[in-house]
Scaffold this active site. Structure first.
Site, mmCIF file in Angstrom:
data_model
loop_
_atom_site.group_PDB
_atom_site.id
_atom_site.type_symbol
_atom_site.label_atom_id
_atom_site.label_comp_id
_atom_site.label_asym_id
_atom_site.label_seq_id
_atom_site.Cartn_x
_atom_site.Cartn_y
_atom_site.Cartn_z
ATOM 1 N N ARG A 35 0.816 -1.213 0.000
ATOM 2 C CA ARG A 35 0.000 0.000 0.000
ATOM 3 C C ARG A 35 0.851 1.264 0.000
ATOM 4 O O ARG A 35 0.466 2.265 -0.617
ATOM 5 C CB ARG A 35 -0.943 -0.010 1.199
ATOM 6 C CG ARG A 35 -2.067 -0.994 0.984
ATOM 7 C CD ARG A 35 -3.038 -0.999 2.116
ATOM 8 N NE ARG A 35 -4.271 -1.649 1.707
ATOM 9 C CZ ARG A 35 -5.141 -2.187 2.549
ATOM 10 N NH1 ARG A 35 -4.900 -2.162 3.847
ATOM 11 N NH2 ARG A 35 -6.235 -2.741 2.095
ATOM 12 N N LYS A 221 -18.412 -17.613 1.151
ATOM 13 C CA LYS A 221 -19.865 -17.568 1.348
ATOM 14 C C LYS A 221 -20.674 -16.905 0.238
ATOM 15 O O LYS A 221 -20.289 -15.869 -0.288
ATOM 16 C CB LYS A 221 -20.152 -16.817 2.644
ATOM 17 C CG LYS A 221 -19.727 -17.596 3.867
ATOM 18 C CD LYS A 221 -20.087 -16.845 5.119
ATOM 19 C CE LYS A 221 -19.996 -17.758 6.327
ATOM 20 N NZ LYS A 221 -20.288 -17.015 7.556
ATOM 21 N N GLY A 377 -9.298 -9.305 -0.833
ATOM 22 C CA GLY A 377 -8.109 -9.530 -0.002
ATOM 23 C C GLY A 377 -7.464 -10.890 -0.216
ATOM 24 O O GLY A 377 -6.256 -10.987 -0.441
ATOM 25 N N GLY A 400 -12.578 -4.419 0.392
ATOM 26 C CA GLY A 400 -13.987 -4.005 0.511
ATOM 27 C C GLY A 400 -14.388 -3.014 -0.565
ATOM 28 O O GLY A 400 -15.480 -3.097 -1.136
HETATM 29 P P1 ADP Z 1 -11.737 -12.484 -1.120
HETATM 30 O O1 ADP Z 1 -11.042 -11.989 0.118
HETATM 31 O O2 ADP Z 1 -10.776 -12.681 -2.254
HETATM 32 O O3 ADP Z 1 -12.923 -11.669 -1.488
HETATM 33 P P2 ADP Z 1 -13.298 -14.372 0.382
HETATM 34 O O4 ADP Z 1 -12.938 -13.651 1.627
HETATM 35 O O5 ADP Z 1 -14.683 -14.298 -0.096
HETATM 36 O O6 ADP Z 1 -12.297 -13.961 -0.793
HETATM 37 O O7 ADP Z 1 -13.005 -15.934 0.561
HETATM 38 C C1 ADP Z 1 -11.728 -16.404 0.833
HETATM 39 C C2 ADP Z 1 -11.770 -17.670 1.630
HETATM 40 O O8 ADP Z 1 -12.600 -18.646 1.041
HETATM 41 C C3 ADP Z 1 -10.407 -18.263 1.769
HETATM 42 O O9 ADP Z 1 -9.965 -18.154 3.097
HETATM 43 C C4 ADP Z 1 -10.601 -19.717 1.328
HETATM 44 O O10 ADP Z 1 -9.934 -20.636 2.168
HETATM 45 C C5 ADP Z 1 -12.100 -19.890 1.448
HETATM 46 N N1 ADP Z 1 -12.565 -21.003 0.624
HETATM 47 C C6 ADP Z 1 -12.374 -21.201 -0.698
HETATM 48 N N2 ADP Z 1 -12.897 -22.395 -1.075
HETATM 49 C C7 ADP Z 1 -13.406 -22.967 0.026
HETATM 50 C C8 ADP Z 1 -14.058 -24.217 0.289
HETATM 51 N N3 ADP Z 1 -14.288 -25.090 -0.678
HETATM 52 N N4 ADP Z 1 -14.449 -24.459 1.557
HETATM 53 C C9 ADP Z 1 -14.216 -23.567 2.537
HETATM 54 N N5 ADP Z 1 -13.609 -22.390 2.359
HETATM 55 C C10 ADP Z 1 -13.196 -22.078 1.114
HETATM 56 MG MG MG Z 2 -11.556 -12.203 2.237
#
Ligand code: ADP
Ligand code: MG
Length: 420
Positions: A35, A221, A377, A400
């Site tokens: 950053r 999720k 992230g 975010g």
């Molecule tokens: P980002 O930060 O890129 O937006 P998210 O925070 O939505 O992504 O999700 C990231 C998390 O999702 C990671 O910690 C990863 O381990 C988890 N994840 C990915 N696939 C699975 C899975 N099949 N079961 C449980 N967790 C998962």
């Molecule tokens: Mg995340």
């Protein structure tokens, strides 16, 4: 139209710039300076224009919230808690100012606070392009206050210090705080280069992307990604749904998912999205094979499941090779790709293959001339882990903020920089 620093009168002026120097710190040591480095082009450009002085301000963590959490944790484990030491190690700008000074090879003065007479005195003394960093903006409750009048009072104080306001803090642009939005009402306001670049790559994905556009949405999720799925459906030709959230979709289609991540309350939402995609002629790409495990742990052994029926007691942790092949076909046919969310538990080496493959395929798409953008992230952490950051058109510095932009929301910090 975004007003940018290229059009800002900077020579001989006092410039106050909001940056996002909210870097991770471990015992006072910066563990990732992305950053800070990302703001260097704007900082250097401003200094080249011979301003009278450059005042930098940023938040660093959330002193109130972080301290409350840490205190509770200490109390629970019966450990003593030294609040002042905790704040000094986690929320004071000193290591950030020192690091910026090293990167620039130029003195960076540090104010003891972000408000008050001493700040005014230090600002008055600025000459010949000197740099002054204010202390953490969030030490002052007006920064994030829900009371507009409190935010305004603080914004007015900061505005009184300078002639021109620059905002390069894309990572906090989704917050209407005193330093990110309020101050823009009291000074001529301009976007820095980082802010401009973020908008320039992210905004087209929800407005007019080079087509065909493929969106890859993964992560844990459905609940946190449904808005972005709905938004990207408007312009995507294919929507890849991977990661933990894909199991709610597979369940909605009648598959058995074992103990995989599942949100019962979102079954209907998933069904609706699938129907909307059909209506709009958007291909929904769900996994067709899986790497599963008996437990959610780093040393769990990967077991391969072909097809979409996961046995009882097993959870889907990553996509399988057939899914990766499918991804390859879809992604390499795209002229633009937006990726948010890993397609597996990439933090565990046994389940990182899917996400690493996605990163490599997206990089290949960039090499073929595609416009590729990564936000979120954990997705950014994955791209960095596989050393592919420089092979993407753009890797966002805002988790975010990038998500909200892709959801089609207006970001208050960005709106404030638009020509009135
Ligand atoms: P980002 O930060 O890129 O937006 P998210 O925070 O939505 O992504 O999700 C990231 C998390 O999702 C990671 O910690 C990863 O381990 C988890 N994840 C990915 N696939 C699975 C899975 N099949 N079961 C449980 N967790 C998962
Ligand atoms: Mg995340």
């Amino acid at each position: 139209m975004l007003n940018t620093i290229k059009n800002a009168p900077l020579t001989g002026k006092k410039v106050i710039m909001r940056v996002d120097f909210n870097v991770p710190l471990k015992e006072g040591v910066i563990t990732d300076d992305t950053r800070i480095r990302s703001a260097l082009p704007s900082i250097k450009y401003i200094l080249e224009q011979s301003p009278k002085g450059l005042i930098l301000m940023s938040h660093l963590g959330d002193p109130k919230k972080d301290t409350k959490k840490a205190k509770e944790k200490a109390l629970q484990s019966g450990l003593p808690f030294d609040e002042a030491a905790y704040i000094n190690g986690k929320h004071r700008m000193a290591p950030v100012a020192a690091h910026l000074q090293d990167l620039l090879g130029k003195k960076v003065l540090l104010a003891p606070d972000s408000v008050g007479d001493e700040v005014v005195r230090l600002v008055n003394e600025l000459t010949d392009g000197a740099i002054l960093m204010l202390e953490n903006t969030r030490f002052n409750s007006g920064e994030t206050s829900k009371e507009a009048s409190e935010r305004e009072a603080l914004a007015k104080f900061w505005a009184s210090l300078a002639d021109v306001y620059v905002n390069d803090a894309f990572g906090t642009a989704h917050r209407a705080h005193a330093s990110t939005e309020g101050i823009a009402h009291f000074l001529p306001a301009y976007a820095g280069f980082l802010m401009e670049k973020e908008i320039c790559y992210l905004e087209p994905m929800v407005k007019n992307p080079p087509k065909p556009m493929v969106a890859i949405i993964g992560g844990a999720k459905v609940s946190s990604k449904i808005a972005v799925l709905e938004s990207l459906l408007e312009n995507a030709s294919a929507l890849i749904i991977g990661g933990g959230m894909s199991y709610t979709f597979l369940k909605a289609q009648g598959h058995s998912i074992g103990t995989s991540l599942f949100e019962e309350d979102f079954i209907d939402t998933a069904k609706k999205l699938l129907a909307a995609a059909k209506e709009k002629n958007v291909d929904i790409i769900l996994p067709v094979d899986h790497q599963v495990a008996a437990t959610f742990s780093a040393d769990a052994v990967a077991e391969y499941i072909s097809g979409n029926d996961i046995p009882d007691g097993k959870m889907g942790m990553d996509v399988g090779p057939k899914t990766i092949e499918l991804y390859k076909k879809v992604i390499l046919s795209a002229k633009s790709v937006v990726w948010n969310g890993p397609v597996g538990v990439f933090e565990f080496d046994n389940f990182a293959k899917g996400t690493e493959s996605v990163a490599r395929i997206v990089a290949e798409c960039t090499a073929k001339g595609g416009m590729t953008v990564v936000g979120g992230g954990d997705s950014v952490a994955a791209v960095n882990k596989f050393g592919l950051k420089d092979q993407m058109s753009h890797v966002s510095t805002g988790g975010g903020a990038s998500l909200e932009l892709l959801e089609g929301k207006l970001l208050p910090g960005v709106v404030a920089l638009q020509s009135k």
